[in-house]
Enzyme design. Structure first.
Site, PDB file in Angstrom:
ATOM      1  N   LYS A  69       0.859  -1.127  -0.020  1.00  0.00           N
ATOM      2  CA  LYS A  69       0.075   0.109   0.028  1.00  0.00           C
ATOM      3  C   LYS A  69       0.840   1.293  -0.009  1.00  0.00           C
ATOM      4  O   LYS A  69       1.837   1.405   0.763  1.00  0.00           O
ATOM      5  CB  LYS A  69      -0.701  -0.128   1.312  1.00  0.00           C
ATOM      6  CG  LYS A  69      -1.706   1.180   1.532  1.00  0.00           C
ATOM      7  CD  LYS A  69      -2.742   1.143   2.484  1.00  0.00           C
ATOM      8  CE  LYS A  69      -2.995   2.347   3.327  1.00  0.00           C
ATOM      9  NZ  LYS A  69      -4.330   2.227   3.999  1.00  0.00           N
TER      10      LYS A  69
HETATM   11  C1  R5P Z   1      -1.285   3.675   7.992  1.00  0.00           C
HETATM   12  O1  R5P Z   1      -0.979   4.569   8.624  1.00  0.00           O
HETATM   13  C2  R5P Z   1      -2.952   3.205   7.958  1.00  0.00           C
HETATM   14  O2  R5P Z   1      -3.092   2.004   7.441  1.00  0.00           O
HETATM   15  C3  R5P Z   1      -4.157   4.047   8.080  1.00  0.00           C
HETATM   16  O3  R5P Z   1      -4.899   4.053   9.142  1.00  0.00           O
HETATM   17  C4  R5P Z   1      -4.693   4.103   6.722  1.00  0.00           C
HETATM   18  O4  R5P Z   1      -3.810   3.930   5.844  1.00  0.00           O
HETATM   19  C5  R5P Z   1      -5.110   5.749   6.355  1.00  0.00           C
HETATM   20  O5  R5P Z   1      -5.878   5.563   5.535  1.00  0.00           O
HETATM   21  P1  R5P Z   1      -6.178   7.070   5.102  1.00  0.00           P
HETATM   22  O6  R5P Z   1      -4.927   7.727   4.873  1.00  0.00           O
HETATM   23  O7  R5P Z   1      -6.858   6.748   3.629  1.00  0.00           O
HETATM   24  O8  R5P Z   1      -7.244   7.702   5.834  1.00  0.00           O
END
Ligand code: R5P
Length: 295
Positions: A203
């Site tokens: 990711k």
């Molecule tokens: C990474 O730090 C974690 O997986 C997050 O909680 C997640 O990726 C955050 O998703 P977003 O940036 O789309 O809110």
């Protein structure tokens, strides 16, 4: 015990039809074992090769993030609209209905809170507990260039070893320190290291310049991270660009659950990811779903 098979002359062996040995649909995944492929096929739609994951694991280091104060009220109704859920075991056990068959990508690292150095993480879930919870994958943060870079990479490689033992794929999440430049050069480095050291998918963040070089040089599927809340049209455009430039889908959090109409947003993102919908069309649909209160 079945009776002895005494019938004669009726067996069909189709000797003239060679058995097919099809490859697996996901980049870099053909040499994996059956169970791991099967789990990946629950996360990534085998027809499109892509996924729309909903990330709600933020609480593992920042507590009740805006939009996640009440997962039971704000998130559970969204579950049917996502392809997979990324969360912690605490939220899974306490709040997600066990009757849900949505694939779970479980956050497996943790330690420091937002009050401390974030790269100082450890593996925070036992593989046996992951198996007990029937997860489809485990997710772990990797801090390339961070203060505890080596520890985070070692956490990932240990988790990959455990995952390989039981057929559970590992998602490496490239975490970027505040002091680092978020550009294609950095993400090529981070994603490639994760894949070289065994992650089954990665990711990472979208960058407007050269994202296609990040996906091209990573031998496993990449899902785009969402990042902080931005205007709906911009978020849809970012998802569109990422997928057109080689991402195998998205793993978005705040741009979904902090949106005015999270269900409409999930449906719009799915249109982009699975149906190659243009951002303008997805945005119009988002508006109409929102106004119809389907969001
Ligand atoms: C990474 O730090 C974690 O997986 C997050 O909680 C997640 O990726 C955050 O998703 P977003 O940036 O789309 O809110």
């Amino acid at each position: 015990m079945p009776e002895a098979d005494t019938r004669t002359g009726e067996k069909k062996f189709y000797e003239d039809i060679p058995m097919k040995t099809p490859g697996f649909f996901l980049k870099g995944s053909n040499a994996l074992d059956w169970g791991m492929k099967n789990r990946l096929a629950r996360i990534f739609n085998p027809e499109t090769g892509k996924t729309v994951m909903l990330a709600i694991d933020h609480g593992y280091f920042q507590g009740p993030t805006t939009g996640l104060e009440r997962v039971d009220l704000n998130i559970v109704p969204l579950i049917p609209y996502a392809d997979a859920l990324m969360l912690t075991r605490g939220i899974l056990r306490t709040t997600i209905p066990p009757a849900s068959t949505k694939p779970i990508v479980m956050r497996a690292s943790g330690g420091p809170s937002i009050l401390k150095e974030l790269s100082n993480e450890e593996i925070a879930v036992d593989i046996e507990d992951a198996i007990r919870m029937n997860v489809a994958a485990l997710a772990i943060q990797v801090f390339i260039g961070g203060e505890f870079e080596t520890r985070s990479v070692h956490n990932m490689t240990r988790l990959v070893d455990m995952g390989l033992r039981y057929g559970i794929p590992v998602l490496a999440v490239t975490a970027v320190g505040k002091e680092m430049t978020r550009d294609a050069k950095y993400f090529r480095l981070a994603c490639r290291i994760c894949a070289e050291l065994g992650a089954q998918f990665v990711k990472t963040y979208y960058v407007p310049e050269g994202f296609e070089t990040v996906t091209a040089s990573c031998p496993v599927p990449i899902v785009m991270a969402g990042g902080k809340k931005i205007p709906v049209k911009d978020a849809l455009t970012m998802a569109y660009n990422a997928v057109q430039q080689g991402a195998a889908g998205v793993d978005m959090g705040r741009n979904i659950f902090q949106s005015e109409a999270p269900i409409a947003m999930l449906k719009a993102v799915k249109g982009i990811v699975h149906k190659n919908m243009k951002p303008e069309e997805a945005y119009e649909l988002y508006q109409s779903w929102k106004n119809e209160k389907q969001g």
